[in-house]
Each structure stands twice: as structure tokens, then as C-alpha cells.
Scaffold this motif. Structure first.
Motif, PDB file in Angstrom:
ATOM      1  N   LEU A 135      47.188  26.866  92.567  1.00  0.00           N
ATOM      2  CA  LEU A 135      47.961  28.257  92.491  1.00  0.00           C
ATOM      3  C   LEU A 135      48.571  27.838  91.532  1.00  0.00           C
ATOM      4  O   LEU A 135      49.392  26.875  90.354  1.00  0.00           O
ATOM      5  CB  LEU A 135      49.251  28.599  94.009  1.00  0.00           C
ATOM      6  CG  LEU A 135      49.364  29.676  93.884  1.00  0.00           C
ATOM      7  CD1 LEU A 135      48.694  30.982  93.823  1.00  0.00           C
ATOM      8  CD2 LEU A 135      50.627  29.793  94.944  1.00  0.00           C
ATOM      9  N   THR A 136      48.915  29.068  90.505  1.00  0.00           N
ATOM     10  CA  THR A 136      49.150  29.581  89.312  1.00  0.00           C
ATOM     11  C   THR A 136      50.401  29.980  89.408  1.00  0.00           C
ATOM     12  O   THR A 136      50.624  31.656  90.503  1.00  0.00           O
ATOM     13  CB  THR A 136      48.125  29.334  87.891  1.00  0.00           C
ATOM     14  OG1 THR A 136      48.198  31.058  88.145  1.00  0.00           O
ATOM     15  CG2 THR A 136      47.086  28.489  87.635  1.00  0.00           C
ATOM     16  N   ASN A 137      51.824  29.849  87.919  1.00  0.00           N
ATOM     17  CA  ASN A 137      53.186  31.590  88.231  1.00  0.00           C
ATOM     18  C   ASN A 137      51.690  32.124  87.033  1.00  0.00           C
ATOM     19  O   ASN A 137      53.215  33.197  86.581  1.00  0.00           O
ATOM     20  CB  ASN A 137      53.631  30.773  87.503  1.00  0.00           C
ATOM     21  CG  ASN A 137      53.816  29.875  86.738  1.00  0.00           C
ATOM     22  OD1 ASN A 137      52.946  30.604  86.142  1.00  0.00           O
ATOM     23  ND2 ASN A 137      54.427  30.036  86.262  1.00  0.00           N
ATOM     24  N   TYR A 138      50.872  32.497  86.728  1.00  0.00           N
ATOM     25  CA  TYR A 138      49.611  33.283  85.889  1.00  0.00           C
ATOM     26  C   TYR A 138      49.862  34.805  86.007  1.00  0.00           C
ATOM     27  O   TYR A 138      48.014  34.472  86.755  1.00  0.00           O
ATOM     28  CB  TYR A 138      48.366  32.407  84.814  1.00  0.00           C
ATOM     29  CG  TYR A 138      48.310  32.717  83.657  1.00  0.00           C
ATOM     30  CD1 TYR A 138      49.359  33.656  82.402  1.00  0.00           C
ATOM     31  CD2 TYR A 138      46.432  32.598  83.135  1.00  0.00           C
ATOM     32  CE1 TYR A 138      48.300  34.196  81.418  1.00  0.00           C
ATOM     33  CE2 TYR A 138      46.517  33.482  82.459  1.00  0.00           C
ATOM     34  CZ  TYR A 138      46.845  34.181  81.154  1.00  0.00           C
ATOM     35  OH  TYR A 138      46.597  34.272  80.120  1.00  0.00           O
ATOM     36  N   LEU A 139      49.682  35.853  86.166  1.00  0.00           N
ATOM     37  CA  LEU A 139      49.387  36.621  86.378  1.00  0.00           C
ATOM     38  C   LEU A 139      47.598  37.246  85.682  1.00  0.00           C
ATOM     39  O   LEU A 139      47.602  37.321  84.720  1.00  0.00           O
ATOM     40  CB  LEU A 139      50.422  38.050  85.978  1.00  0.00           C
ATOM     41  CG  LEU A 139      51.674  37.942  86.520  1.00  0.00           C
ATOM     42  CD1 LEU A 139      52.332  39.515  85.981  1.00  0.00           C
ATOM     43  CD2 LEU A 139      51.487  38.435  87.989  1.00  0.00           C
ATOM     44  N   LEU A 140      46.748  37.743  86.475  1.00  0.00           N
ATOM     45  CA  LEU A 140      45.355  37.983  86.174  1.00  0.00           C
ATOM     46  C   LEU A 140      45.968  39.001  85.210  1.00  0.00           C
ATOM     47  O   LEU A 140      44.800  39.051  84.584  1.00  0.00           O
ATOM     48  CB  LEU A 140      44.846  37.853  87.236  1.00  0.00           C
ATOM     49  CG  LEU A 140      44.524  37.736  88.949  1.00  0.00           C
ATOM     50  CD1 LEU A 140      43.481  38.331  89.468  1.00  0.00           C
ATOM     51  CD2 LEU A 140      43.658  36.124  87.626  1.00  0.00           C
ATOM     52  N   ARG A 141      46.477  39.857  85.489  1.00  0.00           N
ATOM     53  CA  ARG A 141      46.796  40.888  84.366  1.00  0.00           C
ATOM     54  C   ARG A 141      47.439  40.248  83.051  1.00  0.00           C
ATOM     55  O   ARG A 141      46.618  40.932  82.304  1.00  0.00           O
ATOM     56  CB  ARG A 141      48.038  41.933  85.284  1.00  0.00           C
ATOM     57  CG  ARG A 141      48.361  43.361  83.660  1.00  0.00           C
ATOM     58  CD  ARG A 141      49.091  44.873  84.512  1.00  0.00           C
ATOM     59  NE  ARG A 141      50.080  43.396  84.547  1.00  0.00           N
ATOM     60  CZ  ARG A 141      50.692  43.554  85.766  1.00  0.00           C
ATOM     61  NH1 ARG A 141      50.086  44.326  87.553  1.00  0.00           N
ATOM     62  NH2 ARG A 141      52.011  43.113  85.860  1.00  0.00           N
ATOM     63  N   ASP A 142      47.690  39.444  82.611  1.00  0.00           N
ATOM     64  CA  ASP A 142      48.646  39.271  81.895  1.00  0.00           C
ATOM     65  C   ASP A 142      47.258  38.293  80.929  1.00  0.00           C
ATOM     66  O   ASP A 142      47.236  38.284  79.690  1.00  0.00           O
ATOM     67  CB  ASP A 142      49.662  37.496  81.975  1.00  0.00           C
ATOM     68  CG  ASP A 142      50.774  38.305  82.329  1.00  0.00           C
ATOM     69  OD1 ASP A 142      51.151  39.979  81.890  1.00  0.00           O
ATOM     70  OD2 ASP A 142      51.834  38.113  82.731  1.00  0.00           O
TER      71      ASP A 142
END
Length: 210
Positions: free
Chosen positions: A191-198
């Protein structure tokens, strides 16, 4: 058993009789102007129309490409495939021309974060049969649809190996969806903290530089 015996209603006419609240409008103006400036920022250009169709969706495949490319760049160079379910795509088309930040927010309004899931090929096969034969965005692999099954699944130029491990890029929502627990439950998850939108925004910028 109940049955309706009568239906009644009353129309109300809406007229422009109210006076605008200029104080409140002036208060909101700097926030609205700032937001519009940010949302109208051009991130890249679409050379042709992308839309949602079944079983192939060009919008979904574009998103899948973005997720897989940015997952490789930021987290795991060995990521193999990515998928994007049709229900998660909230703007059904992208017209040719400028792609603004606002358009990306329309396509992906949710704050879902990127998740990498590593499973064996036989689970990939079950997942495709259960979730992708009606359509969806994909990247890193191809397959044919025969009836309700995915056939001729090719990953990294080779037919799917039921015993091999593959890393799939998806969203935290999908990875934690109870209806998919049979697939994601025992899997190794990152699990990452990277938004799919980003990821979409970064991919568009990257494509513009290349």
C-alpha cells in the motif's frame, strides 16, 4: 399488497426574485478564482478522443498505462500489469485537445491510492474471468474474451503461467473490497500513499516531456 389509488402534486415556479448576496460572493471570489486557475491548468494534450466502450475502453487503458508506468518509476520496476474497473472511471470520455487538471479530477475524483498486489498466475486468471470479461482498462497484458472467460492471456510477451508470480497495480479500494477478498485477501500487498489521480497527472507530464 398495496396499490396506489391516487397521485397528486403541485408545481412551484422558480423566479429570479432574490437579491444576490454580494458580501458572500466577494468572500468566495478569491477561493473560486484560485481554484479555477488551478483546475484550468493544461497538463498535456490528447491527440484523439478517448472514451468508455465495452469490452475495450480507451480511457481505461490510458489510465492503466499511467498506473503501470508510474508504479514502475516510483515503487517497483518489476510491476507487470495494471487494471482499471469501468465503475471507477467517472468521466466517460476525453475529447481531443488540451487535458486540464480539472479533466483529470473529473475522470478520477476519488482519493484512492496506488496498491501493488503480488499473486500467482492462476489467481490472475480467476480475477480476469470474474471481473474483466465485460470490459475495463488494462495495461501490460492482452487477452481475448471467449464467452465469460479470458483466453490467450499474454503478460510480458509470454502466455500466463499459472504457477508464476505477477505484480498487479490497482487501487486501495479494489485491494480492500470485500467482494474481491477471495482474490486479494491472501496476496502480498504494498500500500502506498500515492494518489492514482496524481499518477495520471505525473504520467501526462512525463509523456509531454518525451
Amino acid at each position: 399488497t398495496y396499490h396506489p389509488v391516487s397521485v397528486s402534486f403541485k408545481d412551484y415556479k422558480v423566479e429570479q426574485l432574490s437579491t444576490p448576496d454580494t458580501v458572500y460572493a466577494n468572500y468566495l471570489k478569491p477561493f473560486r478564482d484560485s481554484m479555477e486557475l488551478k483546475m484550468n491548468e493544461v497538463m498535456g494534450t490528447a491527440v484523439k478522443r478517448m472514451d468508455i466502450k465495452r469490452p475495450v475502453t480507451t480511457v481505461g487503458n490510458f489510465m492503466g498505462d499511467a498506473f503501470l508506468e508510474m508504479a514502475k518509476q516510483k515503487f517497483d520496476q518489476g510491476a507487470d500489469i495494471s487494471v482499471m474497473n469501468l465503475g471507477g472511471i467517472r468521466k466517460p470520455y476525453i475529447e481531443p485537445g488540451s487535458i486540464t487538471r480539472g479533466i483529470v479530477f473529473e475522470v478520477m475524483p476519488f482519493d484512492n491510492v496506488m496498491t501493488l498486489v503480488t499473486v500467482k498466475g492462476d489467481q490472475i486468471q480467476k480475477f480476469l474471468d470474474a471481473n474483466m470479461t465485460e470490459g475495463g482498462g488494462i495495461a501490460g497484458f492482452t487477452f481475448r474474451i471467449s464467452g465469460k472467460q479470458a483466453t490467450e492471456v499474454v503478460i510480458n510477451g509470454k502466455l500466463l503461467d499459472p504457477a508464476a508470480e505477477y505484480t498487479l497495480v490497482t487501487s486501495d479500494y479494489a485491494a480492500n473490497n470485500p467482494s474481491m477478498a477471495w482474490f486479494y485477501g491472501p496476496a502480498k500487498k504494498q500500500l502506498t500513499n500515492y494518489l492514482l489521480r496524481d499518477a495520471i497527472l505525473d504520467y501526462i507530464l512525463k509523456m509531454g516531456r518525451e
